[in-house]
Design a protein around this motif. Structure first.
Motif, PDB file in Angstrom:
ATOM      1  N   ILE A   1       2.230   2.740   2.273  1.00  0.00           N
ATOM      2  CA  ILE A   1       1.275   3.038   1.200  1.00  0.00           C
ATOM      3  C   ILE A   1       0.165   2.001   1.173  1.00  0.00           C
ATOM      4  O   ILE A   1      -0.997   2.326   0.937  1.00  0.00           O
TER       5      ILE A   1
ATOM      6  N   TYR B   1       3.121   9.552   3.032  1.00  0.00           N
ATOM      7  CA  TYR B   1       2.889   8.707   1.848  1.00  0.00           C
ATOM      8  C   TYR B   1       1.403   8.649   1.506  1.00  0.00           C
ATOM      9  O   TYR B   1       1.034   8.156   0.446  1.00  0.00           O
ATOM     10  N   CYS B   2       0.533   9.094   2.473  1.00  0.00           N
ATOM     11  CA  CYS B   2      -0.901   8.969   2.250  1.00  0.00           C
ATOM     12  C   CYS B   2      -1.412  10.128   1.397  1.00  0.00           C
ATOM     13  O   CYS B   2      -0.902  11.219   1.474  1.00  0.00           O
TER      14      CYS B   2
ATOM     15  N   CYS C   1      -2.330   3.045   3.630  1.00  0.00           N
ATOM     16  CA  CYS C   1      -3.001   4.302   3.285  1.00  0.00           C
ATOM     17  C   CYS C   1      -4.211   4.043   2.410  1.00  0.00           C
ATOM     18  O   CYS C   1      -5.138   4.848   2.362  1.00  0.00           O
ATOM     19  N   SER C   2      -4.221   2.945   1.692  1.00  0.00           N
ATOM     20  CA  SER C   2      -5.320   2.654   0.780  1.00  0.00           C
ATOM     21  C   SER C   2      -6.422   1.844   1.427  1.00  0.00           C
ATOM     22  O   SER C   2      -7.436   1.561   0.802  1.00  0.00           O
TER      23      SER C   2
ATOM     24  N   PRO D   1       8.261   2.659   3.065  1.00  0.00           N
ATOM     25  CA  PRO D   1       7.188   3.367   2.352  1.00  0.00           C
ATOM     26  C   PRO D   1       6.211   2.453   1.641  1.00  0.00           C
ATOM     27  O   PRO D   1       5.012   2.764   1.578  1.00  0.00           O
TER      28      PRO D   1
END
Length: 457
Positions: free
Chosen positions: A409, A456-457, A412-413, A405
């Motif tokens: 993450i 997780y996004c 995702c950013s 995870p």
């Protein structure tokens, strides 16, 4: 009926046919049969293959088409055509469209350096998506001037919103083009289109007579024992893919012996053991493969329905020659096929059916799935900078499926280059949500088996 629509399209009256039906009902089979029936006709083919894995990636099937057409992108082999920008310029010059506009738009869409293809543009401007759609439609229209074109969109129930809009504009605008648009979709897909030149064909299950005829074709006209024939027809319930797979499983197994004009049981009737489900039949076929070949099929299934040998080689622990031999074995076993539009220097393949890929993926133990997803993410990180820049969500999805995870993450950013994803995905998807109860084409699923979306996004 499709052949008649094709004749109308050839004469400049564009037609659109949507084949709908449950998984395995014969949509792909009918598509292949139609393509074979017009193989002697002079025509072009444009194929888009949608995937649950990329339903949130703008223009994903369109990008694959453009990459194959111009020989550019991460899987393109180096050759005499020069750089990606040079290949793109040369390809556009032969299209008969506004070259400057097409070059500017396609270079940005494909992630080719704007410095070599023209001035930079503000890809976040509201007008850029419209310009992109206009160029794509004009490309397809230009290709119909010299010869009729078959425009195929498979698995449209998984189409991303931007590609959906492109297909809709093609059907709306090119009504006088020498074109047939042929779509395949599952029953839950609702397009919302009301075009008079579009017809929807719902495929039904086969009757017993049709099932028996199909079995006879698969056995080369040799009859099966009545008990075996009845069990195959009963268990497959008129689903063509299941019927084909189960019949082949029986012929390739130890149940029967060839008696010349027919097949006979080797043992007592009570010893018959036939898989009860399509999934069981497909799994049986995988289990008959050499272990090394089966592993390659499982690794490929983790990548997705369509995959490149280059990426596969980065993930699998095998030499280039061994990998090619294993891919050839999978082709011979009718597990995979070369990707449509595959060039001699291309390395793209795809599973023959989405259900075959799904079963290969689901046959992996959870620990092996996580291991392969981690290797995929690492390979994308290190060897595919365009994915890191423009589609970081794909890396995030694989890290999420690998149960990493923190790494997920981190991606995702990462904003997509030029904010393409936010800019282009502006229309709600016409399909049911990603939580719908559909078969899973996406290998990067959540561990509960839901289609890919990084939770997780």
């Amino acid at each position: 009926m499709i052949r008649q629509r094709w004749k109308q399209g050839v004469e400049g009256e564009m037609r659109c046919v949507m084949l709908t039906g449950e998984p395995g009902i014969g949509k792909s089979r009918m598509l292949r049969a139609f393509c074979d029936s017009i193989s002697d006709d002079s025509h072009g083919i444009v194929s888009l293959h949608c995937s649950a894995y990329y339903r949130n990636s703008p223009f994903w099937p369109v990008l694959r088409w453009l990459q194959r057409t111009f020989g550019v992108g991460r899987d393109a082999a180096a050759g005499p055509g020069g750089t990606d920008s040079e290949r793109l310029k040369a390809g556009i010059a032969s299209l008969g469209v506004d070259a400057d506009e097409a070059l500017l738009v396609l270079a940005n869409l494909l992630g080719i350096s704007a410095a070599t293809c023209g001035p930079a543009v503000d890809t976040s401007s509201p007008s850029f998506k419209r310009r992109t759609l206009d160029v794509l439609v004009s490309m397809l229209e230009a290709s119909t001037r010299d010869r009729p074109v078959l425009f195929v969109v498979e698995d449209v129930h998984w189409i991303d919103p931007s590609s959906f809009e492109f297909v809709g504009l093609v059907i709306e605008r090119l009504i006088s083009a020498r074109l047939l648009v042929l779509l395949t979709a599952r029953p839950e897909f609702e397009s919302g289109w009301t075009f008079p030149h579009l017809v929807q064909v719902n495929l039904d299950r086969l009757s017993r007579r049709d099932c028996v005829a199909m079995i006879e074709r698969l056995t080369g006209g040799k009859s099966l024992p009545a008990l075996v024939l009845d069990q195959i027809v009963s268990k497959t319930d008129g689903v063509p893919l299941f019927l084909e797979e189960l019949t082949k499983a029986v012929l390739q197994g130890d149940l029967l012996q060839d008696a010349g004009m027919s097949y006979e049981l080797k043992g007592a009737a009570q010893a018959i053991a036939i898989p009860d489900t399509l999934q069981g039949s497909l799994l049986s076929r995988l289990d008959r493969l050499d272990p090394a070949v089966k592993e390659i099929a499982q690794v490929a299934a983790t990548v997705g329905r369509e995959f490149g040998a280059k990426l596969l080689g980065l993930i699998a622990s095998t030499s280039e020659n061994e990998l090619q031999d294993e891919l050839d074995c999978l082709i011979a076993a009718e597990i995979i096929v070369p990707a449509p539009g595959k060039r001699a220097d291309d390395d793209a393949y795809m599973f023959r059916h989405a259900l075959i890929q799904e079963i290969a993926y689901q046959s992996l133990l959870l620990a092996r799935r996580r291991h392969y997803h981690a290797r995929i993410a690492a390979a994308l990180e290190e060897h595919y900078p365009d994915i890191v820049e423009r589609q970081p969500e794909l890396i995030a999805q694989n890290f999420a499926a690998a149960d990493l995870p923190v790494r997920a993450i981190g991606y995702c950013s990462v904003p997509a280059s030029g904010r393409l994803r936010a800019r282009l995905t502006t229309r709600p998807s016409p399909m049911r949500s990603a939580d719908s109860n559909s078969s899973i084409d996406a290998p990067a699923t959540s561990l509960t088996g839901r289609p890919a979306s990084c939770h997780y996004c």
